[in-house]
Design an enzyme around this catalytic site. Structure first.
Site, PDB file in Angstrom:
ATOM      1  N   SER A 203     -28.825  13.746 -10.258  1.00 38.33           N
ATOM      2  CA  SER A 203     -27.943  15.067 -10.130  1.00 38.33           C
ATOM      3  C   SER A 203     -27.700  15.420 -11.629  1.00 38.33           C
ATOM      4  CB  SER A 203     -26.743  14.627  -9.583  1.00 38.33           C
ATOM      5  OG  SER A 203     -26.382  13.369 -10.008  1.00 38.33           O
ATOM      6  N   HIS A 204     -27.418  14.479 -12.705  1.00 39.22           N
ATOM      7  CA  HIS A 204     -27.322  14.799 -14.104  1.00 39.22           C
ATOM      8  C   HIS A 204     -27.831  14.041 -14.952  1.00 39.22           C
ATOM      9  CE1 HIS A 204     -23.345  14.812 -11.753  1.00 39.22           C
ATOM     10  NE2 HIS A 204     -22.795  15.565 -12.648  1.00 39.22           N
ATOM     11  N   ASN A 205     -28.178  14.605 -16.083  1.00 41.78           N
ATOM     12  CA  ASN A 205     -29.271  14.230 -17.229  1.00 41.78           C
ATOM     13  C   ASN A 205     -28.853  14.750 -18.458  1.00 41.78           C
ATOM     14  OD1 ASN A 205     -31.407  12.953 -18.644  1.00 41.78           O
ATOM     15  ND2 ASN A 205     -32.907  14.256 -17.818  1.00 41.78           N
TER      16      ASN A 205
END
Length: 333
Positions: free
Chosen positions: A89-91
């Site tokens: 979901s986040h990078n």
């Protein structure tokens, strides 16, 4: 009014038949004006999404923060590979030797499992090192940016007691609907009630059940931090004695600028075990918050990892067939 509206929508979006009318009443406005304002905020990219925020673990998913050490010339390629996983979901690219930081979740029926998926991603990206940092203790998770500039520097973080719940088909059906971004219309939940074949009252009743059980954390608006004026975010990392972790975690969580605060494992190549995400309108302001935390806690061994690039940020889609598809492709390779 925009700032007050954004703050209210982040805290708790009204789960009523006509939520924009409810917001208008609170702000001394009218439904049409509120809808127009929200539409504009969406077009400007300040509002990312308004939907339910679920507890991944309570839905049976296994998740963790993961950090990769990737050679500079391979960063772009590595980010593409990581982003392709539906559980990421986040990078972010951060200013550290461990330069790629991402959150990864896998469903309960994953054949590879969490560690197996990390191992596969490490091989595919060519990452030189990897550390898996699951949550050992959560002290705070609450992304509510002070768009008004009127809130106090500290806030009380209350531990919630959750009711038990027996998840049934109707709960999962509601989760699938509430995880979607709402349409900007006077009755944004109407389409969901039609698809579900239930009344607004029943939909909201099930949503309350999910919230009381801790399955749904809240229903709220998520902002694009940078476009909302919060141009700096630092993942502050702290080395804390195990016997003081609970006390210090709760103390740091009280800073309003801290959105997430977790206890995580440490490793020989990673000495920090307490993580606190800090958001501010500038790097200088971010540094100020972290320095104040250090003064108040007396902690001296800490680091500041600033995100220099956002490769991915989107809400996790639960019960998505894309998970199975990704595993089928990579188990076969």
């Amino acid at each position: 009014m925009r700032e007050e509206l954004l703050y209210k929508m982040q805290n708790a979006f009204p789960m009523v038949e006509r939520p924009f009318a409810a917001l208008a009443e609170e702000l001394g406005s009218n439904e049409e004006t509120i809808l127009e304002t929200v539409q504009k905020l969406k077009e400007e990219g300040i509002i990312r999404q308004t939907s339910a925020i679920f507890d991944t673990k309570r839905l049976g998913y296994h998740s963790s923060l993961v950090a990769f050490k990737v050679p500079e010339e391979r960063i772009e390629h590595a980010a593409e590979i990581i982003n392709a996983h539906p559980g990421v979901s986040h990078n972010y690219l951060r200013n550290h030797d461990f330069n790629l930081w991402f959150t990864l979740a896998v469903p309960p029926d994953s054949q590879l499992g969490l560690q197996g998926t990390v191992n596969r991603l490490q091989r595919l990206t060519g990452a030189q090192e990897a550390i898996v940092l699951p949550t050992l203790k959560m002290f705070k998770i609450s992304v509510k940016l002070d768009t008004t500039g009127k809130q106090s520097k500290k806030e009380k973080v209350h531990k919630r007691e959750h009711k038990s719940i027996k998840m049934r088909a109707r709960h999962y059906a509601v989760i699938r609907e509430l995880q979607k971004d709402i349409p900007l219309v006077p009755e944004p939940f109407k389409e969901a009630t039609i698809r579900l074949g239930m009344s607004h009252e029943e939909l909201f009743s099930i949503a309350r059940e999910l919230k009381e059980a801790g399955v749904m954390r809240r229903f709220a608006t998520i902002l694009n931090h940078r476009k909302a004026g919060f141009t700096a975010n630092a993942m502050s990392v702290w080395s804390v004695p195990e016997e003081r972790a609970e006390e210090l975690g709760r103390q740091i969580a009280e800073f309003r600028a801290v959105s997430h605060c977790y206890l995580r494992p440490r490793y020989p190549n990673w000495p920090y075990n307490l993580f606190a995400m800090v958001h501010a309108t500038s790097q200088e302001a971010c540094d100020g918050v972290i320095e104040e935390i250090a003064r108040e806690t007396g902690l001296t061994e800490y680091g500041k990892l600033y995100s220099t690039r956002e490769f991915k940020k989107k809400r996790l889609v639960y019960f998505d067939p894309a998970f199975e598809k990704w595993e089928e492709e990579h188990l076969a390779s």
